[in-house]
Design a protein around this motif. Structure first.
Motif, PDB file in Angstrom:
ATOM      1  N   LYS A   1       5.747   1.435   4.755  1.00 18.83           N
ATOM      2  CA  LYS A   1       5.642   0.126   4.106  1.00 18.83           C
ATOM      3  C   LYS A   1       4.197  -0.143   3.655  1.00 18.83           C
ATOM      4  O   LYS A   1       3.955  -0.615   2.535  1.00 18.83           O
ATOM      5  CB  LYS A   1       6.102  -0.950   5.089  1.00 18.83           C
ATOM      6  CG  LYS A   1       6.874  -2.050   4.442  1.00 18.83           C
ATOM      7  CD  LYS A   1       7.496  -2.963   5.462  1.00 18.83           C
ATOM      8  CE  LYS A   1       7.879  -4.258   4.770  1.00 18.83           C
ATOM      9  NZ  LYS A   1       8.384  -5.260   5.686  1.00 18.83           N
TER      10      LYS A   1
ATOM     11  N   PHE B   1       8.291  -7.721  -1.098  1.00 24.54           N
ATOM     12  CA  PHE B   1       9.541  -6.978  -0.907  1.00 24.54           C
ATOM     13  C   PHE B   1      10.742  -7.908  -1.058  1.00 24.54           C
ATOM     14  O   PHE B   1      11.781  -7.512  -1.571  1.00 24.54           O
ATOM     15  CB  PHE B   1       9.574  -6.327   0.479  1.00 24.54           C
ATOM     16  CG  PHE B   1       8.726  -5.089   0.584  1.00 24.54           C
ATOM     17  CD1 PHE B   1       9.201  -3.875   0.113  1.00 24.54           C
ATOM     18  CD2 PHE B   1       7.467  -5.128   1.148  1.00 24.54           C
ATOM     19  CE1 PHE B   1       8.432  -2.720   0.207  1.00 24.54           C
ATOM     20  CE2 PHE B   1       6.689  -3.989   1.237  1.00 24.54           C
ATOM     21  CZ  PHE B   1       7.177  -2.782   0.767  1.00 24.54           C
ATOM     22  N   ASN B   2      10.562  -9.175  -0.631  1.00 20.23           N
ATOM     23  CA  ASN B   2      11.691 -10.111  -0.712  1.00 20.23           C
ATOM     24  C   ASN B   2      12.085 -10.405  -2.149  1.00 20.23           C
ATOM     25  O   ASN B   2      13.246 -10.655  -2.452  1.00 20.23           O
ATOM     26  CB  ASN B   2      11.344 -11.426  -0.006  1.00 20.23           C
ATOM     27  CG  ASN B   2      11.208 -11.203   1.489  1.00 20.23           C
ATOM     28  OD1 ASN B   2      11.933 -10.385   2.051  1.00 20.23           O
ATOM     29  ND2 ASN B   2      10.274 -11.889   2.110  1.00 20.23           N
ATOM     30  N   ARG B   3      11.086 -10.397  -3.028  1.00 14.54           N
ATOM     31  CA  ARG B   3      11.389 -10.705  -4.432  1.00 14.54           C
ATOM     32  C   ARG B   3      12.223  -9.577  -5.060  1.00 14.54           C
ATOM     33  O   ARG B   3      13.151  -9.831  -5.806  1.00 14.54           O
ATOM     34  CB  ARG B   3      10.085 -10.910  -5.212  1.00 14.54           C
ATOM     35  CG  ARG B   3      10.323 -11.605  -6.555  1.00 14.54           C
ATOM     36  CD  ARG B   3       9.031 -11.907  -7.272  1.00 14.54           C
ATOM     37  NE  ARG B   3       8.254 -10.729  -7.575  1.00 14.54           N
ATOM     38  CZ  ARG B   3       7.003 -10.518  -7.140  1.00 14.54           C
ATOM     39  NH1 ARG B   3       6.396 -11.422  -6.409  1.00 14.54           N
ATOM     40  NH2 ARG B   3       6.363  -9.405  -7.443  1.00 14.54           N
TER      41      ARG B   3
ATOM     42  N   VAL C   1       2.797  -0.597  -0.290  1.00 16.79           N
ATOM     43  CA  VAL C   1       2.001  -1.736  -0.770  1.00 16.79           C
ATOM     44  C   VAL C   1       0.707  -1.216  -1.411  1.00 16.79           C
ATOM     45  O   VAL C   1       0.312  -1.649  -2.506  1.00 16.79           O
ATOM     46  CB  VAL C   1       1.692  -2.702   0.396  1.00 16.79           C
ATOM     47  CG1 VAL C   1       0.718  -3.784  -0.051  1.00 16.79           C
ATOM     48  CG2 VAL C   1       2.973  -3.330   0.907  1.00 16.79           C
TER      49      VAL C   1
ATOM     50  N   GLU D   1       9.450  -3.821 -11.902  1.00 19.36           N
ATOM     51  CA  GLU D   1       9.161  -3.931 -10.464  1.00 19.36           C
ATOM     52  C   GLU D   1       9.966  -2.925  -9.651  1.00 19.36           C
ATOM     53  O   GLU D   1       9.446  -2.282  -8.741  1.00 19.36           O
ATOM     54  CB  GLU D   1       9.496  -5.347  -9.981  1.00 19.36           C
ATOM     55  CG  GLU D   1       8.299  -6.267  -9.988  1.00 19.36           C
ATOM     56  CD  GLU D   1       8.597  -7.561  -9.255  1.00 19.36           C
ATOM     57  OE1 GLU D   1       7.644  -8.143  -8.721  1.00 19.36           O
ATOM     58  OE2 GLU D   1       9.761  -7.978  -9.222  1.00 19.36           O
TER      59      GLU D   1
ATOM     60  N   ASP E   1       0.541  -9.374  -2.457  1.00 17.97           N
ATOM     61  CA  ASP E   1       0.448  -8.633  -3.703  1.00 17.97           C
ATOM     62  C   ASP E   1       1.774  -7.985  -4.100  1.00 17.97           C
ATOM     63  O   ASP E   1       2.034  -7.742  -5.240  1.00 17.97           O
ATOM     64  CB  ASP E   1      -0.608  -7.530  -3.553  1.00 17.97           C
ATOM     65  CG  ASP E   1      -1.908  -8.114  -3.076  1.00 17.97           C
ATOM     66  OD1 ASP E   1      -2.510  -8.864  -3.835  1.00 17.97           O
ATOM     67  OD2 ASP E   1      -2.290  -7.839  -1.924  1.00 17.97           O
ATOM     68  N   PHE E   2       2.549  -7.698  -3.106  1.00 21.88           N
ATOM     69  CA  PHE E   2       3.801  -7.018  -3.396  1.00 21.88           C
ATOM     70  C   PHE E   2       4.867  -7.615  -2.503  1.00 21.88           C
ATOM     71  O   PHE E   2       4.868  -7.421  -1.296  1.00 21.88           O
ATOM     72  CB  PHE E   2       3.651  -5.512  -3.129  1.00 21.88           C
ATOM     73  CG  PHE E   2       4.895  -4.753  -3.487  1.00 21.88           C
ATOM     74  CD1 PHE E   2       5.208  -4.504  -4.806  1.00 21.88           C
ATOM     75  CD2 PHE E   2       5.758  -4.312  -2.505  1.00 21.88           C
ATOM     76  CE1 PHE E   2       6.363  -3.830  -5.142  1.00 21.88           C
ATOM     77  CE2 PHE E   2       6.913  -3.633  -2.833  1.00 21.88           C
ATOM     78  CZ  PHE E   2       7.206  -3.385  -4.153  1.00 21.88           C
TER      79      PHE E   2
ATOM     80  N   MET F   1      -0.829  -9.228   3.496  1.00 22.75           N
ATOM     81  CA  MET F   1      -0.772  -7.959   2.788  1.00 22.75           C
ATOM     82  C   MET F   1       0.306  -7.959   1.708  1.00 22.75           C
ATOM     83  O   MET F   1       0.153  -7.464   0.619  1.00 22.75           O
ATOM     84  CB  MET F   1      -0.503  -6.833   3.774  1.00 22.75           C
ATOM     85  CG  MET F   1      -0.558  -5.459   3.127  1.00 22.75           C
ATOM     86  SD  MET F   1       0.125  -4.196   4.180  1.00 22.75           S
ATOM     87  CE  MET F   1      -1.206  -4.008   5.347  1.00 22.75           C
ATOM     88  N   GLU F   2       1.446  -8.605   2.054  1.00 20.48           N
ATOM     89  CA  GLU F   2       2.552  -8.564   1.120  1.00 20.48           C
ATOM     90  C   GLU F   2       2.464  -9.628   0.032  1.00 20.48           C
ATOM     91  O   GLU F   2       3.400  -9.825  -0.725  1.00 20.48           O
ATOM     92  CB  GLU F   2       3.874  -8.630   1.879  1.00 20.48           C
ATOM     93  CG  GLU F   2       4.144  -7.319   2.591  1.00 20.48           C
ATOM     94  CD  GLU F   2       5.350  -7.374   3.516  1.00 20.48           C
ATOM     95  OE1 GLU F   2       6.261  -8.162   3.229  1.00 20.48           O
ATOM     96  OE2 GLU F   2       5.363  -6.648   4.499  1.00 20.48           O
TER      97      GLU F   2
ATOM     98  N   TYR G   1      15.222  -0.072   5.053  1.00 23.30           N
ATOM     99  CA  TYR G   1      15.089  -1.114   4.026  1.00 23.30           C
ATOM    100  C   TYR G   1      16.401  -1.346   3.271  1.00 23.30           C
ATOM    101  O   TYR G   1      16.844  -2.473   3.109  1.00 23.30           O
ATOM    102  CB  TYR G   1      13.981  -0.716   3.056  1.00 23.30           C
ATOM    103  CG  TYR G   1      13.651  -1.774   2.023  1.00 23.30           C
ATOM    104  CD1 TYR G   1      12.899  -2.886   2.365  1.00 23.30           C
ATOM    105  CD2 TYR G   1      14.076  -1.641   0.707  1.00 23.30           C
ATOM    106  CE1 TYR G   1      12.587  -3.865   1.417  1.00 23.30           C
ATOM    107  CE2 TYR G   1      13.760  -2.596  -0.246  1.00 23.30           C
ATOM    108  CZ  TYR G   1      13.015  -3.703   0.117  1.00 23.30           C
ATOM    109  OH  TYR G   1      12.711  -4.666  -0.820  1.00 23.30           O
TER     110      TYR G   1
ATOM    111  N   LEU H   1       8.578   0.168  -7.380  1.00 26.42           N
ATOM    112  CA  LEU H   1       8.906   0.354  -5.961  1.00 26.42           C
ATOM    113  C   LEU H   1       9.454   1.761  -5.717  1.00 26.42           C
ATOM    114  O   LEU H   1       9.064   2.433  -4.759  1.00 26.42           O
ATOM    115  CB  LEU H   1       9.932  -0.693  -5.493  1.00 26.42           C
ATOM    116  CG  LEU H   1      10.450  -0.525  -4.050  1.00 26.42           C
ATOM    117  CD1 LEU H   1       9.306  -0.538  -3.034  1.00 26.42           C
ATOM    118  CD2 LEU H   1      11.454  -1.621  -3.700  1.00 26.42           C
TER     119      LEU H   1
ATOM    120  N   VAL I   1       1.458   0.461  -4.797  1.00 25.56           N
ATOM    121  CA  VAL I   1       1.770  -0.508  -5.858  1.00 25.56           C
ATOM    122  C   VAL I   1       0.492  -1.196  -6.329  1.00 25.56           C
ATOM    123  O   VAL I   1       0.290  -1.383  -7.534  1.00 25.56           O
ATOM    124  CB  VAL I   1       2.817  -1.527  -5.362  1.00 25.56           C
ATOM    125  CG1 VAL I   1       2.981  -2.659  -6.360  1.00 25.56           C
ATOM    126  CG2 VAL I   1       4.156  -0.838  -5.139  1.00 25.56           C
ATOM    127  N   LYS I   2      -0.383  -1.560  -5.372  1.00 24.52           N
ATOM    128  CA  LYS I   2      -1.646  -2.218  -5.757  1.00 24.52           C
ATOM    129  C   LYS I   2      -2.497  -1.287  -6.619  1.00 24.52           C
ATOM    130  O   LYS I   2      -3.174  -1.721  -7.540  1.00 24.52           O
ATOM    131  CB  LYS I   2      -2.423  -2.612  -4.494  1.00 24.52           C
ATOM    132  CG  LYS I   2      -1.914  -3.907  -3.880  1.00 24.52           C
ATOM    133  CD  LYS I   2      -2.468  -4.137  -2.520  1.00 24.52           C
ATOM    134  CE  LYS I   2      -3.871  -4.703  -2.542  1.00 24.52           C
ATOM    135  NZ  LYS I   2      -4.316  -5.049  -1.160  1.00 24.52           N
TER     136      LYS I   2
END
Lengths: 180, 109
Positions: free
Chosen positions: A169, B7-9, A173, A118, B4-5, B1-2, A141, A122, A176-177
């Protein structure tokens, strides 16, 4: 140890150079290194740029006039050193416009943990962004800087920094998808 | 949106590593490099000199404009003129301009 105050670091640098240097390094060496590393990826380059950053800070701290915070001033020097490395690469063979160039650098570096899928994903996503968006995203971030501070580092406005952060951001996303 | 991904994890986790004892060695290496150098003294702001230079630059600009006005439409500014103008600055102002140039994060982008 109590949080180090920038004003204390500056006066220590002026009064007792070695003590000031140690305080400066205690507070900023990891921050500066990781900030640069996220941009240049390769550990060896991050090491060089961090060294240059601290040499410049040490030699010119008396020129710091307080127009911005000491931290912002340090980030600007560190960012310049990172961008210098990126420019050298651009003048060489690596194209930074190639969204896969960052992924190639990750693969080339010996100091990357590929077991953390992961986190690798990222970083690949961040590295696929244009440099300015990477910079804004990382500063917000990872370093949790305010948009005003980011604007002072990147030479833009707070609104522009905020826009760049949100665009970055969304792109992350999406990236990554696309590789799931 | 998040969804799928998240950020917090991931949080601030990064895949990057450093060699053992890297940060101590970095600090030692930098200290070895700077310990015998003395920091540059603070640059004094000579306001009178800067005002004088500013006025001189404006006067020179107007004179040049008057002299070269007829040619302006035919000829673009040559890089050598910029170099010449830079060479005409005092060492202090050249150093100041170079500092500004170096400090500007995206000026060379």
């Amino acid at each position: 140890m109590a949080a180090l105050n920038d004003a204390d670091i500056l006066s220590a640098l002026k009064e007792d150079t070695e003590r000031g240097f140690r305080l400066l390094m205690a507070k900023y060496k990891e921050t500066v290194y990781w900030h640069i590393r996220r941009l240049v990826v390769l550990h060896a380059d991050a090491q060089d740029a961090s060294q240059e950053t601290f040499v410049r800070i040490f030699r010119s701290f008396r020129q710091f006039k307080g127009e911005c915070s000491f931290a912002v001033w340090i980030y600007r020097i560190a960012t310049n050193e990172a961008l210098r490395i990126l420019r050298q690469r651009r003048e060489g063979r690596l194209s930074l416009d190639d969204p896969e160039a960052g992924a190639d650098l990750l693969r080339a570096d010996g100091y990357v943990d590929f077991n953390d899928l992961e986190a690798v994903k990222l970083q690949k996503a961040i590295l696929s962004l244009p440099t300015k968006q990477q910079l804004v995203f990382n500063l917000r971030y990872y370093n949790e800087l305010g948009y005003d501070e980011i604007a002072a580092i990147t030479g833009s406005t707070a609104d522009s920094a905020k826009t760049n952060y949100h665009i970055a951001k969304e792109k992350i996303v999406k990236y990554v998808k696309s590789i799931v | 949106m998040e969804k799928d991904f998240d950020f917090n994890r991931i949080g601030k986790r990064m895949p990057y590593k450093t060699p053992d004892n890297f940060f101590n060695e970095l600090e030692t290496g930098i200290w070895e490099k700077v310990r015998d150098t003395s920091p540059e003294p603070a640059r004094r702001k000579n306001i009178r000199l800067r005002l004088l230079l500013g006025a001189a630059a404006v006067a020179a600009g107007i004179s040049l404009l008057l002299v070269f006005l007829p040619f302006i439409r035919e000829r673009h500014t040559d890089f050598s003129e910029v170099e010449q103008a830079f060479a005409n600055l005092s060492e202090e102002d050249q150093a100041y301009m170079l500092d500004v140039y170096r400090e500007d994060v995206f000026i060379n982008e």
